[in-house]
Design a protein around this motif. Structure first.
Motif, PDB file in Angstrom:
ATOM      1  N   THR A  78       0.799  -1.230   0.000  1.00 60.07           N
ATOM      2  CA  THR A  78       0.000   0.000   0.000  1.00 60.07           C
ATOM      3  C   THR A  78       0.834   1.282   0.000  1.00 60.07           C
ATOM      4  O   THR A  78       0.374   2.314  -0.492  1.00 60.07           O
ATOM      5  CB  THR A  78      -0.937   0.063   1.233  1.00 60.07           C
ATOM      6  OG1 THR A  78      -0.144   0.280   2.415  1.00 60.07           O
ATOM      7  CG2 THR A  78      -1.758  -1.200   1.383  1.00 60.07           C
ATOM      8  N   GLY A  79       2.003   1.259   0.634  1.00 57.28           N
ATOM      9  CA  GLY A  79       2.760   2.502   0.798  1.00 57.28           C
ATOM     10  C   GLY A  79       2.064   3.529   1.679  1.00 57.28           C
ATOM     11  O   GLY A  79       2.418   4.700   1.678  1.00 57.28           O
ATOM     12  N   LEU A  80       1.073   3.104   2.455  1.00 64.52           N
ATOM     13  CA  LEU A  80       0.264   4.039   3.238  1.00 64.52           C
ATOM     14  C   LEU A  80       0.635   4.073   4.719  1.00 64.52           C
ATOM     15  O   LEU A  80      -0.031   4.742   5.499  1.00 64.52           O
ATOM     16  CB  LEU A  80      -1.225   3.676   3.126  1.00 64.52           C
ATOM     17  CG  LEU A  80      -1.839   3.705   1.739  1.00 64.52           C
ATOM     18  CD1 LEU A  80      -3.298   3.239   1.810  1.00 64.52           C
ATOM     19  CD2 LEU A  80      -1.767   5.093   1.121  1.00 64.52           C
ATOM     20  N   SER A  81       1.658   3.333   5.103  1.00 69.96           N
ATOM     21  CA  SER A  81       2.048   3.258   6.512  1.00 69.96           C
ATOM     22  C   SER A  81       0.824   2.854   7.362  1.00 69.96           C
ATOM     23  O   SER A  81       0.057   1.983   6.941  1.00 69.96           O
ATOM     24  CB  SER A  81       2.661   4.587   6.952  1.00 69.96           C
ATOM     25  OG  SER A  81       3.212   4.470   8.248  1.00 69.96           O
ATOM     26  N   HIS A  82       0.633   3.482   8.506  1.00 70.66           N
ATOM     27  CA  HIS A  82      -0.440   3.040   9.405  1.00 70.66           C
ATOM     28  C   HIS A  82      -1.841   3.238   8.817  1.00 70.66           C
ATOM     29  O   HIS A  82      -2.805   2.655   9.318  1.00 70.66           O
ATOM     30  CB  HIS A  82      -0.354   3.778  10.735  1.00 70.66           C
ATOM     31  CG  HIS A  82       0.955   3.561  11.424  1.00 70.66           C
ATOM     32  ND1 HIS A  82       1.411   2.315  11.756  1.00 70.66           N
ATOM     33  CD2 HIS A  82       1.922   4.428  11.813  1.00 70.66           C
ATOM     34  CE1 HIS A  82       2.599   2.424  12.336  1.00 70.66           C
ATOM     35  NE2 HIS A  82       2.927   3.693  12.376  1.00 70.66           N
ATOM     36  N   ALA A  83      -1.973   4.043   7.785  1.00 67.51           N
ATOM     37  CA  ALA A  83      -3.300   4.206   7.181  1.00 67.51           C
ATOM     38  C   ALA A  83      -3.782   2.903   6.571  1.00 67.51           C
ATOM     39  O   ALA A  83      -4.973   2.751   6.288  1.00 67.51           O
ATOM     40  CB  ALA A  83      -3.291   5.316   6.131  1.00 67.51           C
ATOM     41  N   ILE A 118      -2.497   1.780  -4.836  1.00 70.47           N
ATOM     42  CA  ILE A 118      -2.287   0.417  -4.335  1.00 70.47           C
ATOM     43  C   ILE A 118      -2.305  -0.579  -5.485  1.00 70.47           C
ATOM     44  O   ILE A 118      -1.528  -1.530  -5.515  1.00 70.47           O
ATOM     45  CB  ILE A 118      -3.353   0.053  -3.277  1.00 70.47           C
ATOM     46  CG1 ILE A 118      -3.331   1.058  -2.124  1.00 70.47           C
ATOM     47  CG2 ILE A 118      -3.146  -1.366  -2.756  1.00 70.47           C
ATOM     48  CD1 ILE A 118      -4.431   0.850  -1.085  1.00 70.47           C
ATOM     49  N   ARG A 162       1.115  -0.092  -7.167  1.00 71.48           N
ATOM     50  CA  ARG A 162       2.270  -0.365  -6.309  1.00 71.48           C
ATOM     51  C   ARG A 162       2.426  -1.852  -6.010  1.00 71.48           C
ATOM     52  O   ARG A 162       3.540  -2.348  -5.811  1.00 71.48           O
ATOM     53  CB  ARG A 162       2.142   0.408  -4.998  1.00 71.48           C
ATOM     54  CG  ARG A 162       3.466   0.616  -4.296  1.00 71.48           C
ATOM     55  CD  ARG A 162       3.287   1.189  -2.907  1.00 71.48           C
ATOM     56  NE  ARG A 162       3.112   2.614  -2.818  1.00 71.48           N
ATOM     57  CZ  ARG A 162       4.077   3.513  -2.992  1.00 71.48           C
ATOM     58  NH1 ARG A 162       5.272   3.136  -3.338  1.00 71.48           N
ATOM     59  NH2 ARG A 162       3.826   4.805  -2.849  1.00 71.48           N
ATOM     60  N   THR A 195     -11.384  -4.167   0.513  1.00 73.45           N
ATOM     61  CA  THR A 195     -12.271  -3.012   0.616  1.00 73.45           C
ATOM     62  C   THR A 195     -11.511  -1.869   1.269  1.00 73.45           C
ATOM     63  O   THR A 195     -11.252  -1.893   2.468  1.00 73.45           O
ATOM     64  CB  THR A 195     -13.500  -3.396   1.464  1.00 73.45           C
ATOM     65  OG1 THR A 195     -14.022  -4.643   0.983  1.00 73.45           O
ATOM     66  CG2 THR A 195     -14.570  -2.330   1.380  1.00 73.45           C
ATOM     67  N   ASN A 253      -4.047   0.246   8.159  1.00 75.22           N
ATOM     68  CA  ASN A 253      -4.814  -0.464   9.187  1.00 75.22           C
ATOM     69  C   ASN A 253      -6.309  -0.506   8.866  1.00 75.22           C
ATOM     70  O   ASN A 253      -6.981  -1.508   9.103  1.00 75.22           O
ATOM     71  CB  ASN A 253      -4.632   0.205  10.556  1.00 75.22           C
ATOM     72  CG  ASN A 253      -3.223   0.052  11.108  1.00 75.22           C
ATOM     73  OD1 ASN A 253      -2.348  -0.470  10.428  1.00 75.22           O
ATOM     74  ND2 ASN A 253      -3.007   0.514  12.329  1.00 75.22           N
ATOM     75  N   ILE A 254      -6.811   0.611   8.362  1.00 76.28           N
ATOM     76  CA  ILE A 254      -8.247   0.667   8.080  1.00 76.28           C
ATOM     77  C   ILE A 254      -8.632  -0.358   7.010  1.00 76.28           C
ATOM     78  O   ILE A 254      -9.730  -0.929   7.048  1.00 76.28           O
ATOM     79  CB  ILE A 254      -8.677   2.095   7.658  1.00 76.28           C
ATOM     80  CG1 ILE A 254     -10.194   2.214   7.519  1.00 76.28           C
ATOM     81  CG2 ILE A 254      -8.034   2.535   6.368  1.00 76.28           C
ATOM     82  CD1 ILE A 254     -10.934   2.295   8.800  1.00 76.28           C
ATOM     83  N   ILE A 255      -7.735  -0.618   6.069  1.00 74.63           N
ATOM     84  CA  ILE A 255      -8.032  -1.594   5.007  1.00 74.63           C
ATOM     85  C   ILE A 255      -8.111  -3.002   5.590  1.00 74.63           C
ATOM     86  O   ILE A 255      -8.958  -3.801   5.198  1.00 74.63           O
ATOM     87  CB  ILE A 255      -6.976  -1.522   3.885  1.00 74.63           C
ATOM     88  CG1 ILE A 255      -6.889  -0.098   3.326  1.00 74.63           C
ATOM     89  CG2 ILE A 255      -7.275  -2.542   2.790  1.00 74.63           C
ATOM     90  CD1 ILE A 255      -5.801   0.093   2.282  1.00 74.63           C
TER      91      ILE A 255
END
Lengths: 149, 149, 149, 149
Positions: free
Chosen positions: B78-83, C87, C90, C77, B85-87
């Motif tokens: 994801t490259g989203l770091s802790h964000a 995503i 990536r 989701t 988590n929601i996924i």
């Protein structure tokens, strides 16, 4: 200095007043206020900060700046839903949590994970949160702890 | 059915064994396992699920699938770091939390916010989490509650 | 090996057939297919891959796995709306773009930014995209270029 | 009014001067400037806006506000890497693209996808971008088109 105030999107009058005072004190100390931009605690803190002449940033979850409360002067429209919570806490030098429900708890947990100072008024009882009883104490602690980082 | 298992990136042997057994049981019931893809509880659950022939998805925080543990067969970078988590919690029909620290707490809070069933073994004591004592009970509860949604 | 196929959520029959064949060939080579999980090119590629026994991952923009097309067996989701595009690219070892509109263009640009091989069939004419004319050529090039990374 | 200026993180002197003038004009019209917060075109536009007394918001990709250029007075630290691009364009009433590479192309594409007005100076030649030749024309067009939304 950037202080984020987190709390639920609806709240009673007492919590609203506390959040408004916290916002006012943040702006009086010339810090920028960040919130999630919606109602309740987020609105109250923004109202207080705006009345004191401060910048009020709202990190919005949805697709339009129209969802911001009327006291946000810089709406950031993320379209990320709850994933925007991480931005609210990551952007802050310190976080003040006021009451709050599960969304607030997720922000407290993320802030602690990131090593941010978290000051709490009538909020979740989580190790690592610095508990205080008044807006004055909350803002003072936030500035003190942020300056130590 | 998709079950997400959440927990810390490092853990002791006892927790590792519990997570591995939870993963195995999820795969035996033909559900897909989602984790955050890293070590500790995430690795253990993936190891158990993979050994039982299940799909193991890792929702990775970083920039490369090389960071996935060796038991992830579907790495999502994801490259989203802790964000990210929601996924992990949003994709799940039910979430099983095993021990865990602040990252796990943020996921528990987000899952409850989203109305997902959250089953907990030796984890944060938060209202709304269904506490259980064994891997068998955790997986059984997760399936039962997911099916009621 | 993970190959992402990108393209618009609606498309004509000719493009649908191309995407379906691309998906089939990806699965026949035992790679995992990732798409954005919705209709059009995303659906067609997933249909082809699933028919050939492959794993089909859908990185969904919305809040429910119900929005996935019927050929996705692993719905992720995200709730991130268009931010989920990053995503999709990536996570890929190579990206195949088939026709597409502005959403696809954003994914092509991000993939090139990340240094991913991008193979294009009847898509945007952007420097760095390897143009091909058939599904066979697209999949062959994707595997060749991914293996060189 | 919020105007986002997008462009590469490094640029030559001529492009830098154009971006600085664009930033200055945006602030003179009392709009808030949003950029990605880094160097090159983002820095130049922020420099111009700040010199004219405007608010300069930087939507940063990384983990620290230290990465912001010196002319950002409101750093938003996302930790989302390139996924922050969508926030830059979604928050804007109009987008001005100046030169730019693949990152900028992804933002142009996303802005068009979202139906935002996109004004371009020496940038990617994409249908839907309103081409202009000067900073004055760019800012005038941006305000005109934003007001029609």
């Amino acid at each position: 200095m950037i202080i984020s105030v987190i709390g639920a999107g609806t709240c009673d009058k007492e919590i609203y007043n506390i959040a408004e005072e916290v916002g006012r004190l943040i702006a009086q100390k010339s810090a920028t206020l960040i919130t999630g931009g919606l109602g309740g605690v987020m609105e109250a803190a923004s109202k207080g900060a705006k009345a004191a002449g401060g910048d009020t940033v709202g990190i919005l979850p949805g697709f339009s700046k129209e969802e911001a409360n009327p006291f946000i002067n810089i709406p950031i429209t993320t379209g990320l839903s709850h994933a925007r919570n991480i931005i609210v806490v990551r952007s802050a030098d310190a976080v003040i949590a006021i009451a709050g429900e599960h969304g607030t708890l997720s922000e407290i947990a993320l802030a602690l994970k990131l090593g941010k100072p978290v000051i709490g008024i009538r909020t979740w009882n989580i190790d690592g949160v610095v508990k205080v009883n008044s807006p004055e104490e909350a803002v003072q602690k936030a500035f003190n702890l942020a300056n130590k980082l």
